[in-house]
Write an enzyme that holds these catalytic residues in place. Structure first.
Site, mmCIF file in Angstrom:
data_model
loop_
_atom_site.group_PDB
_atom_site.id
_atom_site.type_symbol
_atom_site.label_atom_id
_atom_site.label_comp_id
_atom_site.label_asym_id
_atom_site.label_seq_id
_atom_site.Cartn_x
_atom_site.Cartn_y
_atom_site.Cartn_z
ATOM 1 N N ARG A 47 -13.285 -19.436 22.412
ATOM 2 C CA ARG A 47 -14.051 -20.585 22.863
ATOM 3 C C ARG A 47 -13.212 -21.601 23.662
ATOM 4 O O ARG A 47 -13.723 -22.245 24.568
ATOM 5 C CB ARG A 47 -14.631 -21.273 21.623
ATOM 6 C CG ARG A 47 -15.812 -22.147 21.884
ATOM 7 C CD ARG A 47 -16.130 -22.911 20.614
ATOM 8 N NE ARG A 47 -16.694 -22.019 19.605
ATOM 9 C CZ ARG A 47 -18.004 -21.856 19.439
ATOM 10 N NH1 ARG A 47 -18.852 -22.488 20.195
ATOM 11 N NH2 ARG A 47 -18.461 -21.062 18.496
ATOM 12 N N LYS A 146 -8.359 -7.331 8.366
ATOM 13 C CA LYS A 146 -8.858 -7.660 7.042
ATOM 14 C C LYS A 146 -9.273 -9.129 6.987
ATOM 15 O O LYS A 146 -8.791 -9.892 7.831
ATOM 16 C CB LYS A 146 -7.812 -7.317 5.990
ATOM 17 C CG LYS A 146 -6.612 -8.298 5.935
ATOM 18 C CD LYS A 146 -5.749 -8.009 4.770
ATOM 19 C CE LYS A 146 -5.836 -9.073 3.725
ATOM 20 N NZ LYS A 146 -4.873 -10.177 3.832
ATOM 21 N N ASP A 175 -4.786 -2.211 8.311
ATOM 22 C CA ASP A 175 -4.103 -2.702 7.112
ATOM 23 C C ASP A 175 -2.639 -2.661 7.495
ATOM 24 O O ASP A 175 -2.048 -1.581 7.586
ATOM 25 C CB ASP A 175 -4.375 -1.796 5.911
ATOM 26 C CG ASP A 175 -3.745 -2.366 4.653
ATOM 27 O OD1 ASP A 175 -2.544 -2.681 4.677
ATOM 28 O OD2 ASP A 175 -4.453 -2.527 3.643
ATOM 29 N N HIS A 176 -2.060 -3.805 7.774
ATOM 30 C CA HIS A 176 -0.757 -3.771 8.429
ATOM 31 C C HIS A 176 0.325 -3.130 7.563
ATOM 32 O O HIS A 176 1.357 -2.722 8.062
ATOM 33 C CB HIS A 176 -0.354 -5.156 8.960
ATOM 34 C CG HIS A 176 0.183 -6.090 7.922
ATOM 35 N ND1 HIS A 176 -0.610 -6.802 7.076
ATOM 36 C CD2 HIS A 176 1.459 -6.424 7.601
ATOM 37 C CE1 HIS A 176 0.147 -7.543 6.286
ATOM 38 N NE2 HIS A 176 1.406 -7.338 6.576
ATOM 39 N N LYS A 180 3.896 -0.232 8.442
ATOM 40 C CA LYS A 180 5.324 -0.444 8.150
ATOM 41 C C LYS A 180 6.037 0.910 8.126
ATOM 42 O O LYS A 180 5.572 1.855 7.483
ATOM 43 C CB LYS A 180 5.490 -1.162 6.811
ATOM 44 C CG LYS A 180 4.988 -2.615 6.859
ATOM 45 C CD LYS A 180 5.243 -3.334 5.554
ATOM 46 C CE LYS A 180 4.509 -4.665 5.495
ATOM 47 N NZ LYS A 180 5.222 -5.791 6.090
ATOM 48 N N HIS A 238 -3.548 -3.912 0.698
ATOM 49 C CA HIS A 238 -2.183 -3.435 0.915
ATOM 50 C C HIS A 238 -1.637 -2.609 -0.264
ATOM 51 O O HIS A 238 -1.093 -1.537 -0.089
ATOM 52 C CB HIS A 238 -1.223 -4.609 1.140
ATOM 53 C CG HIS A 238 -1.669 -5.546 2.226
ATOM 54 N ND1 HIS A 238 -2.307 -5.119 3.359
ATOM 55 C CD2 HIS A 238 -1.570 -6.893 2.352
ATOM 56 C CE1 HIS A 238 -2.563 -6.161 4.139
ATOM 57 N NE2 HIS A 238 -2.136 -7.251 3.546
HETATM 58 C C1 BG6 Z 1 -1.381 -10.709 4.465
HETATM 59 C C2 BG6 Z 1 -1.814 -11.729 3.457
HETATM 60 O O1 BG6 Z 1 -2.344 -9.718 4.609
HETATM 61 O O2 BG6 Z 1 -0.160 -10.115 4.048
HETATM 62 C C3 BG6 Z 1 -0.739 -12.785 3.273
HETATM 63 O O3 BG6 Z 1 -3.018 -12.350 3.861
HETATM 64 C C4 BG6 Z 1 0.573 -12.145 2.941
HETATM 65 O O4 BG6 Z 1 -1.096 -13.721 2.265
HETATM 66 C C5 BG6 Z 1 0.906 -11.040 3.928
HETATM 67 O O5 BG6 Z 1 1.559 -13.144 2.980
HETATM 68 C C6 BG6 Z 1 2.131 -10.264 3.488
HETATM 69 O O6 BG6 Z 1 2.525 -9.416 4.516
HETATM 70 P P1 BG6 Z 1 4.047 -9.028 4.700
HETATM 71 O O7 BG6 Z 1 4.024 -8.034 5.828
HETATM 72 O O8 BG6 Z 1 4.786 -10.268 5.010
HETATM 73 O O9 BG6 Z 1 4.464 -8.423 3.395
#
Ligand code: BG6
Length: 499
Positions: A47, A146, A175-176, A180, A238
């Site tokens: 926006r 997410k 889902d990051h 990794k 995660h």
């Molecule tokens: C995110 C959460 O998905 O993952 C955060 O919303 C969290 O609260 C983060 O801090 C942790 O990710 P990483 O990669 O730093 O372990």
């Protein structure tokens, strides 16, 4: 490596934090490594009123200054639009047509939803109505961040909504954690070596422990976090994904559906925690004010955006079982929290003791707790603990470390999770993205815990001082042992611990 096909990446919510901090730096890194598509553009959409140049400047904030940044900046474009209403999607379509013609991107588009979740069903609908979901003339993919719902019911609804407009094969749920490097290495470690897999079952494993500790608090995200809590923020996604990779059966091939079928089976085999067992099997906590390294730190309830009497959990520890042939009777423990002593994520596989005890020192039998520690972050690596003889008279034992650290690999760039995942999506590889059915299954496991907490306020939320390892009662969860209390460096133990 083959470069991805020509394409445009549209980021909705482009003026937000995630874009600036994670997505753009990941794309910059891909550019530096010459991994971006030959013809490519990023079109930020949100926006805020901005020109292409203003957008570029804003995106530079987390990129190193220099020529490369300038060259990379040429890929960035911006479109001001109201993403909630239908009208501006025609604007978006026109802009995409223009860029597509100018840059020759062959009608291939990825749409990245980096927006508040309330827009997750709205944007796909408008894209669909504007004909932008149609993949007859070029691919159309949708990346969803997410949270995928906030409960089992809402996750199912979201999937139904998304599938109204995009096919499952077009949807990439990020889902990051799966991006990794060390998480992917769990598959390699298990399935490329012959020495671990034969032991990887209830015959040899006593218990499995997963810790994901953060030293940070909620960092200005109190408003979001208070409606989420640690179980929705970390466990449902995660940490259960990590469980999926540790516990799955070997897939037939390393391909998206083969892997995702196996993680789904793990989730389906999770023994439900009945509501009346929640108090016993799931410990929740919330950090309170304390002093860390001589500095006063506020408690969770003092954080911005958090109600004075909040009962949101900033810590969860839980015990559960996987009811299948491989894992029968093996307890799994998960622990995660904010404002713990250090930032560390690791999996600890505790092996059973030997069946017959041969070596007793001056204090009697000395059991060796063989552990395999898979360090996800930081000091990424693997540590194996084994008993060895202390030189000299008799048979006195000592536990020694055998360790591998990624940092020991010269010239190796560990790609960030977003680098890996964005590149995969550009290449059409969904292996490291979660599938709708698995997301729902994970929610199905978590839902009774949420219900029990909601319906039984007498289930305690234990306070723990910021900077400690969480409520003491979490120690009682573990039968026949204790949690490992990790340090920043993987092989630091006992007396030597840098936090
Ligand atoms: C995110 C959460 O998905 O993952 C955060 O919303 C969290 O609260 C983060 O801090 C942790 O990710 P990483 O990669 O730093 O372990």
């Amino acid at each position: 490596m083959k470069k991805p096909d020509h394409q445009i990446l549209v980021i909705f919510g482009a003026s937000g934090d995630l874009t600036r901090r994670k997505l753009i730096p990941a794309l910059y890194e891909l550019y530096r490594q010459n991994l971006l598509p030959g013809n490519f553009a990023v079109l930020g959409a949100s926006r805020s009123e901005m020109s292409d140049d203003e957008f570029r400047k804003k995106m530079y904030e987390f990129l190193p200054e220099g020529e490369v940044r300038k060259e990379f900046g040429k890929f960035l474009y911006y479109q001001t639009m109201d993403t909630e209403g239908p009208n501006d999607y025609l604007l978006l379509k026109d802009r995409l047509d223009q860029l597509d013609q100018k840059l020759n991107t062959e009608g291939n588009y990825i749409f990245y939803l980096s927006t508040p979740p309330s827009l997750y069903d709205i944007i796909p609908k408008h894209l669909y109505n504007a004909g932008l979901a149609n993949h007859d003339t070029g691919f159309r993919r949708l990346i969803v961040e997410k949270p995928f719902g906030t409960s089992y019911g809402s996750a199912r609804n979201l999937n139904v909504q998304l599938l109204n407009y995009f096919d499952e094969s077009q949807i990439y749920r990020i889902d990051h954690y799966l991006g990794k490097e060390t998480v992917q290495n769990m598959l390699v470690m298990r399935f490329a070596n012959s020495i671990f897999e034969p032991l990887w079952n209830h015959n040899y494993i006593h218990r499995v422990e997963i810790t994901s500790a953060e030293s940070l608090g909620v960092e200005g995200r109190g408003g979001y976090y208070d409606n989420s809590g640690a179980i929705r923020d970390m466990v449902q996604n995660h940490l259960l994904q990590l469980v999926g990779f540790i516990a799955m059966e070997p897939p037939g091939v390393i391909e998206a559906d083969a892997i995702r079928n196996e993680t789904l089976k793990v989730f389906q085999a999770l023994r439900p925690i009945r509501e009346n067992m929640v108090e016993k099997c799931v410990i929740r906590g919330q950090y309170t004010a304390s002093t860390i390294k001589g500095e006063k730190v506020p408690g969770y309830r003092d954080e911005k955006g958090v109600p004075d009497l909040s009962r949101a959990e900033t810590y969860v520890a839980m015990k559960f079982f996987i009811d299948n042939w491989r894992w029968a009777g093996v307890p799994f423990y998960i622990r995660t929290g904010k404002k713990l002593p250090t930032r560390v994520t690791e999996v600890v596989v505790h092996f059973k003791h030997v069946p017959h005890h041969l070596f007793s020192g001056s204090h009697g039998y000395q059991p060796v707790d063989n552990q395999l520690i898979i360090r996800i972050q930081p000091d990424e690596g693997i540590l194996l603990k084994a008993g060895m003889k202390i030189p000299g008279a008799g048979f006195n034992l000592q536990t020694v470390n055998m360790d591998f650290h990624y940092s020991g690999l010269a010239d190796t760039h560990l790609p960030s999770a977003y680098e890996r995942l964005l590149l995969d999506c550009m290449q059409g590889d969904a292996t490291l993205y979660t599938r709708g059915d698995a997301v729902e299954e994970a929610w199905k496991f978590i839902q009774p815990i949420l219900n029990a907490w909601e319906e039984n306020p007498e289930i305690p939320v234990y306070g723990y001082p910021a900077g400690s390892w969480g409520p003491d009662v979490a120690d009682d969860l573990v039968t026949g042992g204790t949690w490992r209390y990790p340090c920043k460096n993987l092989s630091d133990d006992g007396l030597f611990c840098e936090l």
